[in-house]
Design an enzyme around this catalytic site. Structure first.
Site, mmCIF file in Angstrom:
data_model
loop_
_atom_site.group_PDB
_atom_site.id
_atom_site.type_symbol
_atom_site.label_atom_id
_atom_site.label_comp_id
_atom_site.label_asym_id
_atom_site.label_seq_id
_atom_site.Cartn_x
_atom_site.Cartn_y
_atom_site.Cartn_z
ATOM 1 C CG PHE A 112 -13.376 -5.014 -3.700
ATOM 2 C CD1 PHE A 112 -12.492 -3.961 -3.477
ATOM 3 C CD2 PHE A 112 -12.957 -6.046 -4.532
ATOM 4 C CE1 PHE A 112 -11.234 -3.940 -4.073
ATOM 5 C CE2 PHE A 112 -11.700 -6.030 -5.134
ATOM 6 C CZ PHE A 112 -10.844 -4.974 -4.892
ATOM 7 N N PRO A 113 -16.375 -4.161 0.226
ATOM 8 C CG PRO A 113 -16.306 -2.930 2.221
ATOM 9 C CD PRO A 113 -15.443 -3.392 1.071
ATOM 10 C CG LEU A 114 -19.456 -0.118 0.637
ATOM 11 C CD1 LEU A 114 -19.101 1.328 0.885
ATOM 12 C CD2 LEU A 114 -20.796 -0.467 1.284
ATOM 13 N N GLY A 115 -19.054 -3.321 -3.072
ATOM 14 C CA GLY A 115 -19.087 -3.698 -4.481
ATOM 15 C C GLY A 115 -18.302 -2.718 -5.337
ATOM 16 N N GLY A 116 -18.457 -2.859 -6.666
ATOM 17 C CA GLY A 116 -17.972 -1.855 -7.599
ATOM 18 C C GLY A 116 -16.497 -1.558 -7.594
ATOM 19 N N PRO A 159 -14.478 -1.511 -12.952
ATOM 20 C CG PRO A 159 -13.353 -0.218 -14.540
ATOM 21 C CD PRO A 159 -13.117 -1.203 -13.423
ATOM 22 C CE1 TYR A 215 -3.370 -2.667 0.136
ATOM 23 C CE2 TYR A 215 -3.773 -2.167 2.438
ATOM 24 C CZ TYR A 215 -4.081 -2.878 1.302
ATOM 25 O OH TYR A 215 -5.089 -3.816 1.340
#
Length: 307
Positions: free
Chosen positions: A214-218, A221, A60
């Protein structure tokens, strides 16, 4: 130390350390490369709010995130530091490359120890590349799990790492890894992306913490986002929370083993994320949200299907 009542989302035992179920994902600390004091201030605010589980990686920001954590907390045990290995930063269009071989894993643990300024990392996740999204192992980076876990176990025995987790894995890999004492699994998982439901069930049945990324998806692309899901938008409005808060609250309610590590570089978003611990869904609201994935799957024959 904070008492359990002050731990956002409640408390959970992660590798022998009690942590708040709402932690912090340090990837966003990359943004503080030019102003590390601001990153330190953000982490200190997180700690004031009861956050004591920091999820990081040497790759990171090429050590930036670890350096900010070191500046904020030094060798203090008031935070549980979790890192991940299996990939390294490279100077290329995709700035991450797999580094899965046992000797590479050991090098990465030492790199993390150096930049964190610690003699031991509480939990280290082996970031495999069995499943997407993202890098998939091929060629010499197709390394047998047993060889990797032998090296991880040796480092645990030496005291370099406290406990072992797995990331980006398939159900058979977790099944094989359980004997090594796996304490957590990190895979992509959200209200709108539940491809890994069988893996989730296996983890929960075996008392392994489930730490969704990615707990909120997306994340990529074309992938669905919780914030675009009409059912989530409607219920968030009913509860007077954001769709993001609702997506995190739904995850927390999936099982006591779920730990959240949302990342942000904004104090306001940090406070919103921590507040998710007090969001309460009615049985009807939870049922409607539980049904989103099945409905999306039925509607879409061309959804990305990851193995």
């Amino acid at each position: 130390m904070h008492h359990d009542t002050e731990r956002p989302g409640g408390a959970y035992d992660l590798g022998g350390r009690t942590v708040a179920r709402i932690g912090y994902g340090a990837m966003a600390l990359e943004r503080f490369a030019e102003d590390r004091a601001a990153g330190v201030a953000l982490l200190h605010r997180a700690r004031e709010l009861g956050v004591d589980h920091l999820d990081t990686a040497e790759f990171y920001g090429d050590g930036v995130a670890n350096d900010v954590i070191r500046r904020a907390f030094g060798t203090s045990d008031q935070v549980v530091v979790v890192s991940k290995i299996g990939a390294v930063r490279v100077d290329a269009p995709v700035p991450l490359a797999l580094a899965q071989r046992p000797e590479e894993l050991r090098e990465q643990v030492h790199a993390n120890l150096r930049t964190l300024g610690r003699e031991r990392i509480d939990v280290v996740n082996l970031r495999r590349a069995d499943t997407g999204p993202g890098l998939i192992a091929e060629g010499e980076q197709l390394v047998d799990l047993d060889d990797q876990l032998a090296e991880m176990t040796a480092m645990r025995d030496e005291g370099l790492i406290g406990a072992i987790g797995l990331s980006a894995v398939s159900e058979p890999v977790l099944r094989r890894g359980l004997a090594a004492g796996i304490v957590c699994v990190q895979n992509a998982y959200s209200l709108v992306a539940r491809e890994h439901e069988a893996l989730f069930d296996l983890a929960v049945r075996n008392g392994v913490a489930w730490v969704p990324f990615f707990p909120l998806g997306g994340a990529f692309p074309g992938l669905p986002k919780v914030a675009d899901e009409p059912v989530a938008i409607r219920i968030a409005a009913e509860l007077r929370v954001t769709a993001a808060q609702l997506g995190l609250a739904w995850l927390l309610g999936r099982a006591p083993q779920v730990l959240l590590i949302p990342g942000t570089s904004s104090v306001a978003h940090l406070e919103e994320n921590v507040a998710v611990g007090s969001v309460r869904l009615s049985p009807e609201q939870r049922g409607a949200l539980d049904g989103v994935w099945a409905r999306r799957a039925a509607e879409s024959t061309d959804a990305p299907a990851w193995p």
